[in-house]
Design a protein around this motif. Structure first.
Motif, PDB file in Angstrom:
ATOM      1  N   ARG A 126      18.523  -8.265  29.517  1.00 53.52           N
ATOM      2  CA  ARG A 126      19.991  -8.696  29.172  1.00 53.52           C
ATOM      3  C   ARG A 126      20.217 -10.080  29.958  1.00 53.52           C
ATOM      4  O   ARG A 126      20.776 -10.962  29.514  1.00 53.52           O
ATOM      5  CB  ARG A 126      20.854  -7.727  29.246  1.00 53.52           C
ATOM      6  CG  ARG A 126      22.266  -8.035  29.148  1.00 53.52           C
ATOM      7  CD  ARG A 126      23.280  -6.853  29.042  1.00 53.52           C
ATOM      8  NE  ARG A 126      23.220  -5.986  30.250  1.00 53.52           N
ATOM      9  CZ  ARG A 126      23.644  -6.218  31.486  1.00 53.52           C
ATOM     10  NH1 ARG A 126      24.487  -7.577  31.732  1.00 53.52           N
ATOM     11  NH2 ARG A 126      23.572  -5.669  32.549  1.00 53.52           N
ATOM     12  N   ARG A 166      18.264 -13.143  28.581  1.00 54.91           N
ATOM     13  CA  ARG A 166      19.163 -13.522  27.196  1.00 54.91           C
ATOM     14  C   ARG A 166      20.348 -14.466  27.738  1.00 54.91           C
ATOM     15  O   ARG A 166      20.391 -15.393  27.127  1.00 54.91           O
ATOM     16  CB  ARG A 166      19.292 -12.472  26.404  1.00 54.91           C
ATOM     17  CG  ARG A 166      18.225 -11.745  25.646  1.00 54.91           C
ATOM     18  CD  ARG A 166      18.434 -11.098  24.440  1.00 54.91           C
ATOM     19  NE  ARG A 166      19.451 -10.018  24.840  1.00 54.91           N
ATOM     20  CZ  ARG A 166      19.055  -8.789  25.226  1.00 54.91           C
ATOM     21  NH1 ARG A 166      18.145  -8.441  25.322  1.00 54.91           N
ATOM     22  NH2 ARG A 166      19.940  -7.633  25.562  1.00 54.91           N
ATOM     23  N   ARG A 167      20.767 -13.646  28.628  1.00 54.09           N
ATOM     24  CA  ARG A 167      22.272 -14.488  29.105  1.00 54.09           C
ATOM     25  C   ARG A 167      22.097 -15.784  29.614  1.00 54.09           C
ATOM     26  O   ARG A 167      22.708 -16.783  29.624  1.00 54.09           O
ATOM     27  CB  ARG A 167      23.005 -13.720  29.976  1.00 54.09           C
ATOM     28  CG  ARG A 167      24.462 -14.368  30.404  1.00 54.09           C
ATOM     29  CD  ARG A 167      25.129 -13.748  31.613  1.00 54.09           C
ATOM     30  NE  ARG A 167      25.307 -12.252  31.293  1.00 54.09           N
ATOM     31  CZ  ARG A 167      25.840 -11.188  32.230  1.00 54.09           C
ATOM     32  NH1 ARG A 167      26.120 -11.834  33.278  1.00 54.09           N
ATOM     33  NH2 ARG A 167      26.010 -10.108  31.871  1.00 54.09           N
ATOM     34  N   GLU A 216      21.508 -18.500  27.020  1.00 61.22           N
ATOM     35  CA  GLU A 216      22.557 -18.617  26.345  1.00 61.22           C
ATOM     36  C   GLU A 216      23.433 -19.513  27.168  1.00 61.22           C
ATOM     37  O   GLU A 216      23.999 -20.627  26.681  1.00 61.22           O
ATOM     38  CB  GLU A 216      23.563 -17.352  25.982  1.00 61.22           C
ATOM     39  CG  GLU A 216      22.491 -16.440  25.047  1.00 61.22           C
ATOM     40  CD  GLU A 216      23.333 -15.186  24.798  1.00 61.22           C
ATOM     41  OE1 GLU A 216      24.215 -14.781  25.720  1.00 61.22           O
ATOM     42  OE2 GLU A 216      22.820 -14.332  24.124  1.00 61.22           O
ATOM     43  N   GLU A 217      23.371 -19.457  28.539  1.00 64.34           N
ATOM     44  CA  GLU A 217      24.354 -20.208  29.221  1.00 64.34           C
ATOM     45  C   GLU A 217      23.885 -21.550  29.735  1.00 64.34           C
ATOM     46  O   GLU A 217      24.496 -22.574  30.174  1.00 64.34           O
ATOM     47  CB  GLU A 217      24.590 -19.399  30.721  1.00 64.34           C
ATOM     48  CG  GLU A 217      25.533 -18.132  30.362  1.00 64.34           C
ATOM     49  CD  GLU A 217      25.894 -17.350  31.555  1.00 64.34           C
ATOM     50  OE1 GLU A 217      24.880 -17.750  32.827  1.00 64.34           O
ATOM     51  OE2 GLU A 217      26.585 -16.471  31.712  1.00 64.34           O
TER      52      GLU A 217
END
Length: 204
Positions: free
Chosen positions: A193, A196-197, A200-201
């Protein structure tokens, strides 16, 4: 994995810059000058010969002692697809003494501090002070040696992230180590998780 882009010539980077560091008071000019020459050579070498898996550049062009690092999550690991931001902070005594590596991306790993003043700092043998380990966990040859370079440090950290099961000896993050032992599926889910973050960031 394709070679990660280099940000050494001012190319756009997903990494946000931070404040420049400073030379320690009382550090001999000769030591600082030698450190600067060595780091600039390593920077140039990484620019000319990029290494798969990471990119490196300066946080501030006027401060050779603080580097920005972007690690591309290794394929076939829990970090696959991640874009992990970090910094290497070098002492003026480098390469006699090791740098610190600090993740700015949120990490959940037994070898990365998660709280306090050391939050994000990587705890791995190659970055430990040279000499014998007073606790007996490491041989002197596993710890920092002046022959190490930015490249060897980052390859060691990428290898650390690539382990199927993290090393749980003397963990920096006791809670993460406990979760690995007691609920490994939950640990893997949390790491994926966060990976993935980070992706995205990266370009926010």
């Amino acid at each position: 994995m394709p070679a990660a882009r280099s940000f050494l010539n001012g190319a756009s980077s997903p990494y946000s810059t931070s404040r420049p560091g400073s030379t320690k008071p009382g550090t001999p000019i000769s030591a600082t000058s030698n450190c600067s020459l060595i780091l600039r050579k390593q920077l140039l070498d990484l620019q000319k010969y990029p290494v798969d898996g990471f990119s490196a550049g300066l946080v501030d062009d006027d401060n050779i002692l603080e580097w920005q690092i972007v690690i591309m999550g290794p394929a076939d690991t829990l970090y696959e697809g991640a874009i992990l931001k970090a910094r290497l902070i070098f002492p003026p005594e480098y390469p006699i003494l090791p740098p610190k590596m600090i993740f700015d991306s949120e990490m959940w790993h037994p070898n990365v501090y998660s709280t306090g003043d050391k939050k994000g700092e990587v705890c791995v043998s190659i970055l430990h002070q040279p000499g014998d380990d007073e606790w007996g966990y490491e041989d002197a040859g596993e710890r920092w040696l002046p022959v190490h370079t930015v490249e060897s440090v980052l390859i060691s950290v990428i290898s650390l992230l690539s382990q199927d099961v993290p090393d749980l000896n003397s963990p920096a993050n006791v809670d993460a180590a406990k979760e690995v032992r007691e609920d490994f599926p939950s640990y893997k889910k949390k790491v994926k998780r966060l990976a993935r973050r980070s992706a995205e960031e990266a370009y926010d």
